[in-house]
Scaffold this motif. Structure first.
Motif, PDB file in Angstrom:
ATOM      1  N   LEU A   1     -45.747 -45.408 -43.102  1.00  0.00           N
ATOM      2  CA  LEU A   1     -47.361 -45.634 -42.967  1.00  0.00           C
ATOM      3  C   LEU A   1     -47.861 -46.807 -43.368  1.00  0.00           C
ATOM      4  CD1 LEU A   1     -49.783 -43.635 -42.411  1.00  0.00           C
ATOM      5  CD2 LEU A   1     -49.939 -43.302 -44.846  1.00  0.00           C
ATOM      6  N   GLY A   2     -48.472 -47.509 -42.695  1.00  0.00           N
ATOM      7  CA  GLY A   2     -49.024 -48.782 -43.075  1.00  0.00           C
ATOM      8  C   GLY A   2     -50.266 -48.813 -43.687  1.00  0.00           C
ATOM      9  N   ASP A   3     -51.035 -49.738 -44.169  1.00  0.00           N
ATOM     10  CA  ASP A   3     -52.094 -49.988 -44.811  1.00  0.00           C
ATOM     11  C   ASP A   3     -53.477 -49.461 -44.118  1.00  0.00           C
ATOM     12  OD1 ASP A   3     -51.016 -50.913 -47.146  1.00  0.00           O
ATOM     13  OD2 ASP A   3     -51.806 -52.870 -47.012  1.00  0.00           O
ATOM     14  N   GLU A   4     -53.446 -49.651 -42.760  1.00  0.00           N
ATOM     15  CA  GLU A   4     -54.426 -49.172 -41.899  1.00  0.00           C
ATOM     16  C   GLU A   4     -53.920 -48.023 -40.932  1.00  0.00           C
ATOM     17  OE1 GLU A   4     -55.468 -52.784 -39.777  1.00  0.00           O
ATOM     18  OE2 GLU A   4     -56.843 -53.555 -41.577  1.00  0.00           O
ATOM     19  N   ASP A   5     -52.852 -47.438 -41.324  1.00  0.00           N
ATOM     20  CA  ASP A   5     -52.515 -46.260 -40.524  1.00  0.00           C
ATOM     21  C   ASP A   5     -52.785 -45.097 -40.877  1.00  0.00           C
ATOM     22  OD1 ASP A   5     -51.047 -48.374 -38.918  1.00  0.00           O
ATOM     23  OD2 ASP A   5     -48.926 -48.067 -39.892  1.00  0.00           O
ATOM     24  N   VAL A   6     -52.791 -44.064 -39.847  1.00  0.00           N
ATOM     25  CA  VAL A   6     -53.132 -42.588 -40.289  1.00  0.00           C
ATOM     26  C   VAL A   6     -51.950 -41.644 -39.761  1.00  0.00           C
ATOM     27  CG1 VAL A   6     -54.514 -40.519 -39.401  1.00  0.00           C
ATOM     28  CG2 VAL A   6     -55.426 -42.946 -39.470  1.00  0.00           C
ATOM     29  N   ARG A   7     -51.591 -40.933 -40.558  1.00  0.00           N
ATOM     30  CA  ARG A   7     -50.377 -39.897 -40.277  1.00  0.00           C
ATOM     31  C   ARG A   7     -51.011 -38.578 -39.849  1.00  0.00           C
ATOM     32  NH1 ARG A   7     -45.345 -40.478 -41.664  1.00  0.00           N
ATOM     33  NH2 ARG A   7     -45.839 -41.693 -43.776  1.00  0.00           N
ATOM     34  N   ILE A   8     -50.618 -38.143 -38.715  1.00  0.00           N
ATOM     35  CA  ILE A   8     -51.173 -36.794 -38.035  1.00  0.00           C
ATOM     36  C   ILE A   8     -49.778 -35.932 -37.762  1.00  0.00           C
ATOM     37  CG2 ILE A   8     -52.122 -36.090 -35.893  1.00  0.00           C
ATOM     38  CD1 ILE A   8     -53.154 -38.922 -35.481  1.00  0.00           C
ATOM     39  N   LYS A   9     -50.328 -34.660 -38.577  1.00  0.00           N
ATOM     40  CA  LYS A   9     -49.478 -33.550 -38.135  1.00  0.00           C
ATOM     41  C   LYS A   9     -49.719 -33.084 -36.686  1.00  0.00           C
ATOM     42  CE  LYS A   9     -48.092 -28.933 -39.988  1.00  0.00           C
ATOM     43  NZ  LYS A   9     -48.332 -28.124 -41.138  1.00  0.00           N
ATOM     44  N   VAL A  10     -48.925 -33.352 -35.861  1.00  0.00           N
ATOM     45  CA  VAL A  10     -49.080 -33.002 -34.479  1.00  0.00           C
ATOM     46  C   VAL A  10     -49.034 -31.404 -34.111  1.00  0.00           C
ATOM     47  CG1 VAL A  10     -48.448 -33.339 -32.082  1.00  0.00           C
ATOM     48  CG2 VAL A  10     -48.149 -35.043 -33.783  1.00  0.00           C
ATOM     49  N   ALA A  11     -50.392 -31.093 -33.430  1.00  0.00           N
ATOM     50  CA  ALA A  11     -50.559 -29.634 -33.087  1.00  0.00           C
ATOM     51  C   ALA A  11     -49.912 -29.409 -31.585  1.00  0.00           C
ATOM     52  CB  ALA A  11     -51.955 -29.437 -33.154  1.00  0.00           C
ATOM     53  N   TYR A  12     -50.275 -30.204 -30.652  1.00  0.00           N
ATOM     54  CA  TYR A  12     -49.926 -30.190 -29.423  1.00  0.00           C
ATOM     55  C   TYR A  12     -49.682 -31.617 -28.891  1.00  0.00           C
ATOM     56  CZ  TYR A  12     -51.839 -25.465 -29.500  1.00  0.00           C
ATOM     57  OH  TYR A  12     -52.029 -23.999 -29.904  1.00  0.00           O
ATOM     58  N   CYS A  13     -48.857 -31.686 -27.875  1.00  0.00           N
ATOM     59  CA  CYS A  13     -48.492 -32.794 -26.997  1.00  0.00           C
ATOM     60  C   CYS A  13     -48.179 -32.377 -25.650  1.00  0.00           C
ATOM     61  CB  CYS A  13     -47.319 -33.699 -27.404  1.00  0.00           C
ATOM     62  SG  CYS A  13     -47.176 -35.255 -26.769  1.00  0.00           S
ATOM     63  N   SER A  14     -49.443 -32.624 -24.585  1.00  0.00           N
ATOM     64  CA  SER A  14     -48.889 -32.220 -23.164  1.00  0.00           C
ATOM     65  C   SER A  14     -47.715 -33.061 -22.576  1.00  0.00           C
ATOM     66  CB  SER A  14     -50.302 -32.096 -22.788  1.00  0.00           C
ATOM     67  OG  SER A  14     -51.102 -33.275 -22.678  1.00  0.00           O
ATOM     68  N   ILE A  15     -47.273 -32.581 -21.535  1.00  0.00           N
ATOM     69  CA  ILE A  15     -46.586 -33.239 -20.877  1.00  0.00           C
ATOM     70  C   ILE A  15     -47.270 -34.050 -19.341  1.00  0.00           C
ATOM     71  CG2 ILE A  15     -44.792 -33.240 -19.159  1.00  0.00           C
ATOM     72  CD1 ILE A  15     -43.435 -30.780 -20.670  1.00  0.00           C
ATOM     73  N   CYS A  16     -47.132 -35.430 -19.612  1.00  0.00           N
ATOM     74  CA  CYS A  16     -47.711 -36.183 -18.600  1.00  0.00           C
ATOM     75  C   CYS A  16     -46.918 -36.183 -17.325  1.00  0.00           C
ATOM     76  CB  CYS A  16     -48.086 -37.570 -19.095  1.00  0.00           C
ATOM     77  SG  CYS A  16     -48.666 -38.905 -17.932  1.00  0.00           S
ATOM     78  N   GLY A  17     -47.652 -36.434 -16.307  1.00  0.00           N
ATOM     79  CA  GLY A  17     -46.953 -36.696 -14.868  1.00  0.00           C
ATOM     80  C   GLY A  17     -45.924 -37.783 -14.938  1.00  0.00           C
ATOM     81  N   SER A  18     -46.347 -38.745 -16.089  1.00  0.00           N
ATOM     82  CA  SER A  18     -45.416 -39.916 -16.114  1.00  0.00           C
ATOM     83  C   SER A  18     -43.887 -39.749 -16.747  1.00  0.00           C
ATOM     84  CB  SER A  18     -46.069 -41.196 -16.716  1.00  0.00           C
ATOM     85  OG  SER A  18     -46.250 -40.731 -18.170  1.00  0.00           O
ATOM     86  N   ASP A  19     -43.990 -38.633 -17.571  1.00  0.00           N
ATOM     87  CA  ASP A  19     -42.970 -38.342 -18.613  1.00  0.00           C
ATOM     88  C   ASP A  19     -41.560 -38.189 -17.708  1.00  0.00           C
ATOM     89  OD1 ASP A  19     -44.270 -38.757 -21.055  1.00  0.00           O
ATOM     90  OD2 ASP A  19     -44.971 -36.574 -21.137  1.00  0.00           O
ATOM     91  N   PRO A  20     -41.693 -37.492 -16.669  1.00  0.00           N
ATOM     92  CA  PRO A  20     -40.473 -37.341 -15.817  1.00  0.00           C
ATOM     93  C   PRO A  20     -39.990 -38.595 -15.481  1.00  0.00           C
ATOM     94  CG  PRO A  20     -41.742 -35.616 -15.290  1.00  0.00           C
ATOM     95  CD  PRO A  20     -42.610 -36.572 -16.217  1.00  0.00           C
TER      96      PRO A  20
END
Length: 352
Positions: free
Chosen positions: A33-52
């Motif tokens: 974590l950098g000085d200006e960063d934010v740590r996020i506990k991820v709830a959801y990540c949706s699959i993008c059409g670009s991911d395949p």
């Protein structure tokens, strides 16, 4: 922490298991974590059409590599200088997977999408935790759930597409491709007063969703002649705006033929990086004066996407959810085309 990785590059549709692309969940260290960063506990990540396409290794990355960028979650830690946006631990957030540096030529020239340092911050979002710079993070409205919130990034693409279109009320519009981006753009176009709003899409369920979201007409390219039907629906004039969201090398070719003289033709998808399409410059650029352009990421769009989000119909995009341990099955469902959107639940967040 758990993170979804591409471990073997190749097409997910390849029938040969020896050469088929593969994803799996791996354990990686928490990102610093950098000085200006934010740590996020991820709830959801949706699959993008670009991911395949990433699994096919369109960018030539070295495997294994983590993927995912359509993220929502809860802030669990802030760097000591992450104070400019008023974010705090416990905030429900989503955001932009790219950190635009603000100092390179393109950022200074109003072209953040070409930021020469943006890829340096592309941390994988299909993970239990992600670290983003404060500038990438946006607090979700109270009436937007974390489940819906992961759609902020694709909605930003719809907003960027609207910027490209420069929509005028009453214009005839056609959209090719009824995936999530196509259907979100269709909703935004409908709000802007389009006429003869038409979706070109082979999957029947997606054509029905288009009608629900405001399409006047739909065309099935597997049973109808796209050029013939488009000209019939527009009294032989063609559409003032045509947007490709399919990314299909088979779907893109007819689109100049259905674009009205002086119209806009926007190729707003990711295509194979070695695909070249024949285009009659005399007919379409000289004689018909078409404006032809593309679309790459979404600078300056996130604050407006955040405001637009509560006005959009999004429930149909959040119905199919897999836990992170079932990521491989999630990608199998993605390429089946049965669902308008696939979500991966990276953590169970209390109250959501």
């Amino acid at each position: 922490m758990k993170c979804v990785h591409v471990v073997k590059v190749g097409s997910l549709r390849d029938p040969n298991p020896e050469t088929r692309g593969k994803v799996e969940v791996r354990d990686i260290p928490l990102q610093p974590l950098g000085d200006e960063d934010v740590r996020i506990k991820v709830a959801y990540c949706s699959i993008c059409g670009s991911d395949p396409h990433l699994v096919e290794n369109i960018f030539g990355w070295e495997v294994p590599f983590g993927i995912g960028h359509e993220v929502s979650g809860v802030i669990v830690e802030l760097g000591p200088k992450a104070t400019k946006k008023g974010l705090k631990v416990g905030d429900r957030v989503a955001g932009n997977f790219l950190h635009f540096c603000g100092t390179c030529y393109y950022c200074q020239n109003g072209q953040q999408q070409f930021c020469t340092h943006a890829d340096e911050s592309n941390n994988p979002g299909m993970a239990e935790y992600i670290v983003w710079h404060e500038s990438q993070v946006y607090k979700l409205p109270d009436d937007v759930s974390l489940k819906t919130g992961c759609l902020l990034e694709p909605i930003s693409i719809a907003v960027r597409a609207m910027d490209k279109v420069g929509m005028k009320a009453g214009q005839r519009v056609a959209i090719s491709g009824g995936g999530p981006i196509g259907l979100l753009i269709l909703q935004a176009i409908h709000m802007s007063g389009a006429t003869s709003l038409t979706l070109i899409e082979p999957i029947a369920e997606r054509r029905e969703l288009a009608k629900k979201f405001g399409a006047s007409y739909v065309i099935d390219p597997t049973t109808q002649d796209v050029k013939e039907e488009a000209m019939r629906l527009t009294d032989g004039l063609g559409y003032d705006v045509v947007i490709d969201c399919s990314g299909s090398v088979h779907a893109v070719y007819p689109l100049p033929f259905i674009t009205a003289k002086g119209g806009k033709l926007i190729y707003a998808a990711m295509y194979p990086n070695d695909f070249e399409m024949p285009l009659n410059l005399y007919k379409f650029c000289y004689y018909n004066e078409l404006e032809i352009t593309g679309l790459y990421v979404a600078p300056y769009a996130f604050p407006r996407a955040l405001q637009l989000m509560p006005r959009m119909q999004l429930e149909d995009f959040t119905q199919k959810v897999f836990d992170i341990d079932d990521a491989e099955a999630a990608f199998e469902a993605q390429i089946s085309g049965k669902y308008p959107k696939i979500l991966i639940r990276c953590n169970h967040i209390e109250g959501e």
